[in-house]
Scaffold this motif. Structure first.
Motif, short mmCIF file in Angstrom:
data_model
loop_
_atom_site.label_atom_id
_atom_site.label_comp_id
_atom_site.label_asym_id
_atom_site.label_seq_id
_atom_site.Cartn_x
_atom_site.Cartn_y
_atom_site.Cartn_z
N UNK A 75 0.70 -1.05 -0.08
CA UNK A 75 0.24 0.09 0.14
C UNK A 75 0.90 1.32 -0.05
N UNK A 76 0.31 2.48 -0.44
CA UNK A 76 1.02 3.56 -0.42
C UNK A 76 1.95 4.05 0.49
N UNK A 77 1.33 3.72 2.00
CA UNK A 77 2.21 4.22 3.22
C UNK A 77 3.66 3.79 3.23
N UNK A 78 3.99 2.64 2.35
CA UNK A 78 5.37 2.14 2.25
C UNK A 78 6.33 3.15 2.22
N UNK A 79 5.97 4.07 1.34
CA UNK A 79 6.93 5.11 0.74
C UNK A 79 7.82 4.53 -0.49
N UNK A 80 7.34 4.80 -1.71
CA UNK A 80 7.47 4.19 -2.81
C UNK A 80 9.00 4.46 -3.19
N UNK A 81 9.33 5.76 -3.04
CA UNK A 81 10.88 6.19 -3.23
C UNK A 81 11.68 5.45 -2.33
N UNK A 82 11.24 5.74 -0.93
CA UNK A 82 12.17 5.20 0.04
C UNK A 82 12.33 3.57 -0.29
N UNK A 83 11.53 2.75 -0.66
CA UNK A 83 11.43 1.62 -0.77
C UNK A 83 12.31 1.15 -1.82
N UNK A 84 12.01 2.02 -3.01
CA UNK A 84 12.91 1.87 -4.25
C UNK A 84 14.58 2.15 -3.97
#
Length: 323
Positions: A226-235
């Motif tokens: 879900x979006x809360x993961x932090x897309x850029x941070x996860x990448x």
């Protein structure tokens, strides 16, 4: 006071979820700084006072008490479910608006609270779309990896609800403690069930740790977040290991200029000297600030909390640059 209005934000600026607070705040500050340079809203400048809670509810509650004692005009851009759940009762008791928390938990939306304003979709909405996507692709064996707190439970409830409406249930679940990357037990439980996909309800460091460990254990299925993961941070956390990871989103893409809101955001970054990284979290902060400013504009020349609430409530069918 005078021509200055102060918002209070308690968020993670250090620790395992720090990038969420840092990026959201950067996007919001970018908008407010440029708005203030043009005279603000009805000659009122908007500032954010930020306090670090490290994504821990006890620290967030203490920060919120400090902000309320300092008589901030509203609480803005809190990051996370457990922290927001600790803060909202305090804001409600003080009759202070609680605006655009970075969470989709139903516990902050039901029962209805006139002081709480949500810009983003709920986790029930996000997980329904994820499960619809998975089942449309013929994937019925779905596991859930989730944080062992109110955020993780909110996401698990959403997935379970969406699966139940299709006469399915999770084939396995596994948990991780908040601000931890101890995922070994969760990996063992989930990989053994051989799911076709794993839905992850946690922050970027633990999700990245789970993905790496699950793949090392031989898991070859798909990961949905879900979006809360932090897309850029996860990448950033995964690097080349991020190929094929899916993340649902609740704001428009900051990379595709097909919507006016994205063009405005990218223009603002350029005007600000390219100091803010364009990503989903900073985009959400920028949009939240812009939405708040529109509510404040509608609150009149001498805004009070009550007129702000009325101004925000008047934003029905309002298009935020195509959003």
């Amino acid at each position: 006071s005078g021509n200055r209005l102060v918002l209070g934000q308690s968020a993670a600026f250090t620790g395992a979820a720090a990038q969420l607070g840092i990026q959201f705040h950067a996007g919001a500050k970018l908008f407010f700084d440029q708005l203030n340079a043009q005279g603000g809203v009805n000659q009122t400048r908007i500032e954010i006072r930020q306090l670090d809670d490290g994504y821990e509810p006890d620290r967030c509650a203490e920060n919120t008490k400090r902000l309320l004692a300092d008589d901030v005009f509203a609480l803005f851009g809190y990051i996370g479910t457990p922290t927001s759940l600790a803060a909202l009762p305090l804001a409600t008791r003080a009759r202070v608006p609680f605006f655009a928390p970075f969470t989709g938990a139903m516990g902050l939306r039901a029962p209805f609270n006139r002081l709480a304003f949500h810009m983003r979709a709920s986790y029930n909405d996000e997980t329904e779309v994820i499960v619809r996507q998975l089942t449309n692709l013929g994937m019925n064996k779905v596991a859930v990896f989730h944080q062992n707190d109110s955020y993780g439970k909110a996401g698990l409830d959403g997935v379970t609800l969406a699966l139940a409406s299709r006469n399915l249930k999770p084939v396995a679940t596994g948990t991780v403690e908040r601000n931890s990357v101890d995922v070994a037990a969760a990996v063992a439980a989930i990989v053994a069930a051989k799911p076709q996909a794993v839905v992850q309800i946690s922050a970027y460091k633990s999700c990245a740790a789970f993905i790496r460990a699950a793949r090392k254990a031989g898991y070859g299925g798909t990961f949905y977040n879900v979006s809360f993961v932090g897309t850029q941070a996860l990448a950033d956390e995964l690097g080349k290991d991020g190929n094929g990871i899916v993340v649902s989103q609740v704001v428009p893409s900051p990379y595709s200029a097909s919507r006016p809101i994205t063009r405005d955001f990218l223009d603002a970054i350029a005007k600000g000297g390219n100091k803010v990284q364009p990503n989903y979290s900073s985009m959400e902060g920028y949009m939240a600030a812009r939405l708040f400013a529109e509510g404040l504009r509608r609150a009149g020349n001498r805004p009070t909390r009550d007129t702000l609430i009325s101004g925000l409530e008047s934003l029905t069918d309002y298009s935020l640059g195509g959003f």
